[in-house]
Design a protein around this motif. Structure first.
Motif, PDB file in Angstrom:
ATOM      1  N   ARG A  15       0.797  -1.277  -0.035  1.00  0.00           N
ATOM      2  CA  ARG A  15      -0.045  -0.017   0.057  1.00  0.00           C
ATOM      3  C   ARG A  15       0.736   1.199  -0.053  1.00  0.00           C
ATOM      4  O   ARG A  15       0.578   2.228  -0.753  1.00  0.00           O
ATOM      5  CB  ARG A  15      -0.909   0.242   1.234  1.00  0.00           C
ATOM      6  CG  ARG A  15      -1.829   1.301   1.323  1.00  0.00           C
ATOM      7  CD  ARG A  15      -2.700   1.051   2.605  1.00  0.00           C
ATOM      8  NE  ARG A  15      -1.966   1.006   3.784  1.00  0.00           N
ATOM      9  CZ  ARG A  15      -1.180   2.167   4.372  1.00  0.00           C
ATOM     10  NH1 ARG A  15      -1.339   3.279   4.169  1.00  0.00           N
ATOM     11  NH2 ARG A  15      -0.480   1.738   5.493  1.00  0.00           N
ATOM     12  N   LEU A  16       1.979   1.298   0.944  1.00  0.00           N
ATOM     13  CA  LEU A  16       2.806   2.461   0.849  1.00  0.00           C
ATOM     14  C   LEU A  16       3.633   2.642  -0.443  1.00  0.00           C
ATOM     15  O   LEU A  16       3.797   3.537  -0.688  1.00  0.00           O
ATOM     16  CB  LEU A  16       3.756   2.057   2.184  1.00  0.00           C
ATOM     17  CG  LEU A  16       2.920   2.466   3.503  1.00  0.00           C
ATOM     18  CD1 LEU A  16       4.006   1.968   4.743  1.00  0.00           C
ATOM     19  CD2 LEU A  16       2.461   3.914   3.780  1.00  0.00           C
ATOM     20  N   GLU A  17       3.860   1.522  -0.777  1.00  0.00           N
ATOM     21  CA  GLU A  17       4.723   1.607  -2.264  1.00  0.00           C
ATOM     22  C   GLU A  17       3.893   2.233  -3.256  1.00  0.00           C
ATOM     23  O   GLU A  17       4.516   3.159  -3.932  1.00  0.00           O
ATOM     24  CB  GLU A  17       5.471   0.147  -2.784  1.00  0.00           C
ATOM     25  CG  GLU A  17       6.357  -0.069  -2.008  1.00  0.00           C
ATOM     26  CD  GLU A  17       6.992  -1.607  -2.438  1.00  0.00           C
ATOM     27  OE1 GLU A  17       6.061  -2.319  -2.770  1.00  0.00           O
ATOM     28  OE2 GLU A  17       8.072  -1.749  -1.817  1.00  0.00           O
ATOM     29  N   LYS A  18       2.714   2.001  -3.296  1.00  0.00           N
ATOM     30  CA  LYS A  18       1.754   2.611  -4.124  1.00  0.00           C
ATOM     31  C   LYS A  18       1.468   4.039  -4.040  1.00  0.00           C
ATOM     32  O   LYS A  18       1.193   4.784  -4.779  1.00  0.00           O
ATOM     33  CB  LYS A  18       0.310   2.045  -4.308  1.00  0.00           C
ATOM     34  CG  LYS A  18       0.342   0.552  -4.762  1.00  0.00           C
ATOM     35  CD  LYS A  18      -1.025  -0.192  -4.566  1.00  0.00           C
ATOM     36  CE  LYS A  18      -0.833  -1.616  -5.324  1.00  0.00           C
ATOM     37  NZ  LYS A  18      -2.193  -2.405  -5.248  1.00  0.00           N
ATOM     38  N   LEU A  19       1.667   4.489  -2.855  1.00  0.00           N
ATOM     39  CA  LEU A  19       1.630   5.998  -2.235  1.00  0.00           C
ATOM     40  C   LEU A  19       3.246   6.518  -2.718  1.00  0.00           C
ATOM     41  O   LEU A  19       3.229   7.816  -2.259  1.00  0.00           O
ATOM     42  CB  LEU A  19       1.104   6.034  -0.835  1.00  0.00           C
ATOM     43  CG  LEU A  19      -0.232   5.551  -0.592  1.00  0.00           C
ATOM     44  CD1 LEU A  19      -0.711   5.597   0.903  1.00  0.00           C
ATOM     45  CD2 LEU A  19      -1.183   6.236  -1.234  1.00  0.00           C
ATOM     46  N   GLY A  20       4.060   6.004  -3.326  1.00  0.00           N
ATOM     47  CA  GLY A  20       5.168   6.850  -3.337  1.00  0.00           C
ATOM     48  C   GLY A  20       6.131   6.368  -2.474  1.00  0.00           C
ATOM     49  O   GLY A  20       7.514   7.010  -2.455  1.00  0.00           O
ATOM     50  N   TYR A  21       6.116   5.542  -1.509  1.00  0.00           N
ATOM     51  CA  TYR A  21       7.242   5.215  -0.468  1.00  0.00           C
ATOM     52  C   TYR A  21       7.686   4.188  -0.905  1.00  0.00           C
ATOM     53  O   TYR A  21       7.845   3.000  -0.549  1.00  0.00           O
ATOM     54  CB  TYR A  21       6.505   4.987   0.873  1.00  0.00           C
ATOM     55  CG  TYR A  21       5.868   5.995   1.682  1.00  0.00           C
ATOM     56  CD1 TYR A  21       6.625   6.918   2.631  1.00  0.00           C
ATOM     57  CD2 TYR A  21       4.439   6.609   1.247  1.00  0.00           C
ATOM     58  CE1 TYR A  21       5.912   8.176   3.243  1.00  0.00           C
ATOM     59  CE2 TYR A  21       4.073   7.614   1.836  1.00  0.00           C
ATOM     60  CZ  TYR A  21       4.485   8.286   2.783  1.00  0.00           C
ATOM     61  OH  TYR A  21       4.142   9.806   3.318  1.00  0.00           O
ATOM     62  N   THR A  22       8.810   4.480  -1.639  1.00  0.00           N
ATOM     63  CA  THR A  22       9.773   3.583  -2.577  1.00  0.00           C
ATOM     64  C   THR A  22      11.076   3.467  -1.943  1.00  0.00           C
ATOM     65  O   THR A  22      11.817   2.445  -2.510  1.00  0.00           O
ATOM     66  CB  THR A  22       9.575   3.765  -4.061  1.00  0.00           C
ATOM     67  OG1 THR A  22      10.110   5.129  -4.201  1.00  0.00           O
ATOM     68  CG2 THR A  22       8.298   3.603  -4.410  1.00  0.00           C
ATOM     69  N   SER A  23      11.699   4.460  -1.278  1.00  0.00           N
ATOM     70  CA  SER A  23      13.161   4.443  -0.943  1.00  0.00           C
ATOM     71  C   SER A  23      13.187   3.244   0.280  1.00  0.00           C
ATOM     72  O   SER A  23      12.348   3.190   1.221  1.00  0.00           O
ATOM     73  CB  SER A  23      13.446   5.702  -0.053  1.00  0.00           C
ATOM     74  OG  SER A  23      13.519   6.486  -1.350  1.00  0.00           O
ATOM     75  N   SER A  24      14.216   2.746   0.400  1.00  0.00           N
ATOM     76  CA  SER A  24      14.540   1.701   1.469  1.00  0.00           C
ATOM     77  C   SER A  24      15.807   2.277   2.553  1.00  0.00           C
ATOM     78  O   SER A  24      16.979   3.133   1.633  1.00  0.00           O
ATOM     79  CB  SER A  24      15.014   0.549   0.789  1.00  0.00           C
ATOM     80  OG  SER A  24      14.101  -0.198  -0.024  1.00  0.00           O
ATOM     81  N   PHE A  25      15.854   2.071   3.459  1.00  0.00           N
ATOM     82  CA  PHE A  25      16.705   2.620   4.422  1.00  0.00           C
ATOM     83  C   PHE A  25      17.318   1.379   5.153  1.00  0.00           C
ATOM     84  O   PHE A  25      16.905   0.476   5.596  1.00  0.00           O
ATOM     85  CB  PHE A  25      16.183   3.644   5.355  1.00  0.00           C
ATOM     86  CG  PHE A  25      15.713   4.835   4.647  1.00  0.00           C
ATOM     87  CD1 PHE A  25      16.439   5.929   4.513  1.00  0.00           C
ATOM     88  CD2 PHE A  25      14.139   4.832   4.152  1.00  0.00           C
ATOM     89  CE1 PHE A  25      15.836   7.090   3.718  1.00  0.00           C
ATOM     90  CE2 PHE A  25      13.724   5.745   3.591  1.00  0.00           C
ATOM     91  CZ  PHE A  25      14.515   6.953   3.433  1.00  0.00           C
ATOM     92  N   MET A  26      18.543   1.840   5.700  1.00  0.00           N
ATOM     93  CA  MET A  26      19.393   0.754   6.574  1.00  0.00           C
ATOM     94  C   MET A  26      19.918   1.833   7.748  1.00  0.00           C
ATOM     95  O   MET A  26      20.137   2.782   7.487  1.00  0.00           O
ATOM     96  CB  MET A  26      20.321   0.059   5.725  1.00  0.00           C
ATOM     97  CG  MET A  26      21.662   0.853   5.305  1.00  0.00           C
ATOM     98  SD  MET A  26      22.802  -0.321   4.734  1.00  0.00           S
ATOM     99  CE  MET A  26      24.177   1.083   4.327  1.00  0.00           C
TER     100      MET A  26
END
Length: 107
Positions: A15-26
Motif C-alpha cells: 500500500r505504501l509503495e503505491k503511495l510513493g514510499y519507495t526508498s529503502s533505508f538501513m
C-alpha cells in the motif's frame, strides 16, 4: 483462524509503495542511510508519517514495526524493524530521538 483480521507487513508495504514510499533505508553508525543514493540522515532529518506494529500469527513475541518516513530532502520510504526482546537497541534509540514535532503520525 479468520484471516480477514490478520495484519501482515507486506500488505502495508505494498500500500505504501503505491503511495510513493519507495526508498529503502538501513541503519549504520547512528544514521539512517538510503540504500540507493547513500544519503544519510540524523533523527532530526526524519519525519514519521505512519507507524504500524505487528505481532506474529503463531508467536506473539515475533513482533515488528513498520515506519513510513519522509526525509528532510523529500525522499519517501519504509523502514521495517524487529520490535520487542530481539530488537536492535541502537535502532530503537534512533527512532526515539526523532523529535516529537517530526512525528506526523500522532493524533
Amino acid at each position: 483462524m479468520n484471516k480477514q483480521f490478520a495484519k501482515h507487513e507486506i500488505d502495508d508495504i505494498t500500500r505504501l509503495e503505491k503511495l510513493g514510499y519507495t526508498s529503502s533505508f538501513m541503519y549504520k553508525d547512528e544514521l539512517l542511510i538510503e540504500t540507493e543514493t547513500k544519503n544519510s540522515y540524523t533523527p532530526e532529518q526524519i519525519f514519521i508519517v505512519e507507524e504500524r506494529r505487528y505481532e506474529g500469527m503463531s508467536n506473539p513475541s515475533d513482533s515488528s514495526l513498520l515506519y513510513a518516513i519522509k526525509t528532510i530532502d523529500g525522499l519517501k520510504g519504509i523502514f521495517l524493524v524487529t520490535y520487542g526482546a530481539q530488537a536492535d537497541i541502537d535502532i530503537a534509540e534512533f527512532f526515539k530521538a526523532i523529535p516529537e514535532s517530526n512525528n506526523l503520525n500522532k493524533p
